[in-house]
Design a protein around this motif. Sequence first.
Motif, short mmCIF file in Angstrom:
data_model
loop_
_atom_site.label_atom_id
_atom_site.label_comp_id
_atom_site.label_asym_id
_atom_site.label_seq_id
_atom_site.Cartn_x
_atom_site.Cartn_y
_atom_site.Cartn_z
N PRO A 46 -38.57 0.52 58.13
CA PRO A 46 -40.00 0.82 58.29
C PRO A 46 -40.33 2.27 57.93
N SER A 47 -41.54 2.46 57.47
CA SER A 47 -42.01 3.79 57.09
C SER A 47 -42.69 4.47 58.28
N SER A 48 -43.03 5.73 58.08
CA SER A 48 -43.68 6.53 59.13
C SER A 48 -45.10 6.88 58.73
N GLY A 49 -46.03 6.65 59.63
CA GLY A 49 -47.43 6.97 59.39
C GLY A 49 -47.93 8.05 60.32
N ARG B 291 -44.88 3.33 51.29
CA ARG B 291 -45.16 2.85 52.66
C ARG B 291 -46.27 1.81 52.69
N LEU B 292 -47.27 1.95 51.84
CA LEU B 292 -48.49 1.13 51.95
C LEU B 292 -48.29 -0.22 51.29
N GLN B 293 -47.62 -1.09 52.00
CA GLN B 293 -47.30 -2.42 51.51
C GLN B 293 -47.97 -3.48 52.38
N PRO B 294 -48.36 -4.63 51.79
CA PRO B 294 -48.96 -5.71 52.59
C PRO B 294 -48.02 -6.18 53.71
N SER B 295 -48.62 -6.64 54.79
CA SER B 295 -47.90 -7.19 55.95
C SER B 295 -46.87 -6.22 56.52
N SER B 296 -47.21 -4.95 56.51
CA SER B 296 -46.29 -3.95 57.06
C SER B 296 -46.98 -3.05 58.08
N TRP B 297 -48.14 -3.48 58.59
CA TRP B 297 -48.89 -2.75 59.61
C TRP B 297 -49.37 -1.38 59.11
N THR B 298 -49.58 -1.26 57.81
CA THR B 298 -50.01 0.02 57.26
C THR B 298 -51.43 0.00 56.73
N GLY B 299 -52.10 -1.17 56.78
CA GLY B 299 -53.48 -1.25 56.32
C GLY B 299 -53.60 -1.18 54.81
N ALA B 300 -52.91 -2.07 54.11
CA ALA B 300 -52.84 -2.00 52.65
C ALA B 300 -54.08 -2.57 51.96
N PHE B 301 -54.96 -3.25 52.72
CA PHE B 301 -56.15 -3.86 52.12
C PHE B 301 -57.42 -3.19 52.65
N GLN B 302 -58.44 -3.18 51.83
CA GLN B 302 -59.72 -2.55 52.17
C GLN B 302 -60.56 -3.50 53.02
N ILE B 303 -60.16 -3.62 54.27
CA ILE B 303 -60.86 -4.48 55.22
C ILE B 303 -61.00 -3.76 56.55
N TRP B 304 -61.89 -4.30 57.40
CA TRP B 304 -61.93 -3.85 58.78
C TRP B 304 -61.80 -5.06 59.69
N GLY B 305 -61.35 -4.83 60.89
CA GLY B 305 -61.19 -5.92 61.85
C GLY B 305 -61.13 -5.38 63.25
N VAL B 306 -61.36 -6.28 64.21
CA VAL B 306 -61.29 -5.92 65.63
C VAL B 306 -59.87 -6.20 66.09
N GLN C 260 -56.97 -4.92 47.50
CA GLN C 260 -55.89 -4.07 47.97
C GLN C 260 -56.25 -2.62 47.66
N LEU C 261 -55.89 -1.73 48.56
CA LEU C 261 -56.13 -0.31 48.34
C LEU C 261 -55.23 0.20 47.21
N PRO C 262 -55.54 1.36 46.63
CA PRO C 262 -54.70 1.88 45.54
C PRO C 262 -53.22 1.85 45.90
N SER C 263 -52.42 1.42 44.95
CA SER C 263 -50.98 1.25 45.19
C SER C 263 -50.15 2.42 44.68
N SER C 264 -50.82 3.46 44.21
CA SER C 264 -50.13 4.66 43.76
C SER C 264 -51.07 5.84 43.89
N LEU C 265 -50.52 7.04 43.90
CA LEU C 265 -51.36 8.23 43.98
C LEU C 265 -52.22 8.36 42.72
N GLN C 266 -51.69 7.99 41.57
CA GLN C 266 -52.49 8.02 40.35
C GLN C 266 -53.69 7.08 40.46
N ALA C 267 -53.46 5.88 40.99
CA ALA C 267 -54.56 4.93 41.16
C ALA C 267 -55.59 5.47 42.14
#
Length: 473
Positions: free
Chosen positions: A264-267, A322-337, A411-418
């Motif tokens: 796991p990554s660190s946020g 770190r920013l990968q789907p299904s990894s608790w890092t918020g990889a998609f541009q969504i909001w939720g409760v 999905q949010l940008p997948s690289s710093l260039q993006a």
Amino acid sequence: METIMDEQRQTELQERKDQLRGFPRCNFVHLLWCDISGVRRSRVTPYSRLIDAAMKGIGVTRNCMGMTSFFDGATPDTGLDQVGEIRLWADLGTARPQPWRLTNQTVLANMVTDRGQPWECCPRGALRRTLQLLQMQFGITMEVGCETEFYLLQGDPQAIGKQLQGGGQLLFPLDESKYSQSSSINAASEDVEAIVLAIQTLAGVTVEQFHAEAGGGQFEIVTGHKPAMDAADALVLTREAIVATAARQGHPATLLPHPFSGRPSSGAHIHFSIFKDGENLLCGGSREAGLTELGDNFLSGILGHLPGIMSFLAATPNSYRRLQPSSWTGAFQIWGVNNKEAALRLIPGTNMSTNCEIKTPDATSNPHLAIAAIATAGLLGLRRGGLLPESLSVDPATLTKEERQNEGIRQLPSSLQAALDTLNIDKDLVAGLKETLGAPLLQAHIAVKRAEVKRWSQANDHNLEVQELWARY
């Protein structure tokens, strides 16, 4: 105008004289700042020179805000080079004893011109301007709390460096435990408890809880909310306390987002609330999940501009490992409760406790610039009266591609260039950031990030990233 500025200068100098009278005696004073690349830097002066440091400042190259994570020289196109100096003014109100060296004090530095006026590329000044706009235009104040994740490592740091230079990997986590496993926190209690006490002393912030994270040798420390400016200061000092204390304990720490493949990554999750006339605008309203109209507007701005501010939150190419789907890092541009896969997670509670979490930030960010970018996006949402889309209550990665397209989920940008490309095309955001951060600081930020892309993305070598960056963060 010149007379007014001179009068303000004299008032500030008198205030500083008053503060100096109460400054604790010590051996040395560390003037600390955080640059655009998220690296903490300092100048140290003997106590006997504190009056000069406080009244005249300490000279430092303008290029101190143009350096990257990998090179301490001039970066092309920042507008900052080797010519000219600014002054570091000790913010005496932030003075704290160093827990690992009680005879020393750490103070945060304000960056000013040689005439004592705020320097346009000072991150603390940028956040101050942003928060003032939010207050003046909408009467809104912002409170921020943080979660900081890091790895404790075993092995000699010098041996680690030599081994990595030889192509191997001698960056061993402290243990192989699992999420919240009690044996991990028990075994590391001497180290982690020393870090927690150091954070409370140096950062002046309440530690609400801490636990072992899922990485094995990975830990999370949750610090309480403070006014946004104080919270950004505290986050710089929190990172300083973690790294310095861990080194003293003999188990170096790294806050690098993705130091290990297959772990796991660190946020550095940012939690925030916004208030007007003492009322939390994220609860007690008639909009979805109890949001007020202004709360809805503010969050809509952040969600809408989130792809564009990613370079402020996830600030190096390593961040995007770190920013990968299904990894608790918020990889998609969504909001939720209370959806822990949402980039923007609303956490309902009381008037004082309801807050929203942004999961994408990590410790390569500059805390002042990250919070300023978030607040700028929120400010833009307020100005246009934006509305949030419907919240999502599932992991977006479990939806089919077609389902996500139908729901407008990206999905949010997948690289710093993006992330930089997205910022470039978000003209409203660019205009807003020029207003809050200022055009020179925004220019420097973009140039430093482009240099990071050129260095790390072209190499595309995770081991090289870790070798050179683990000790920087």
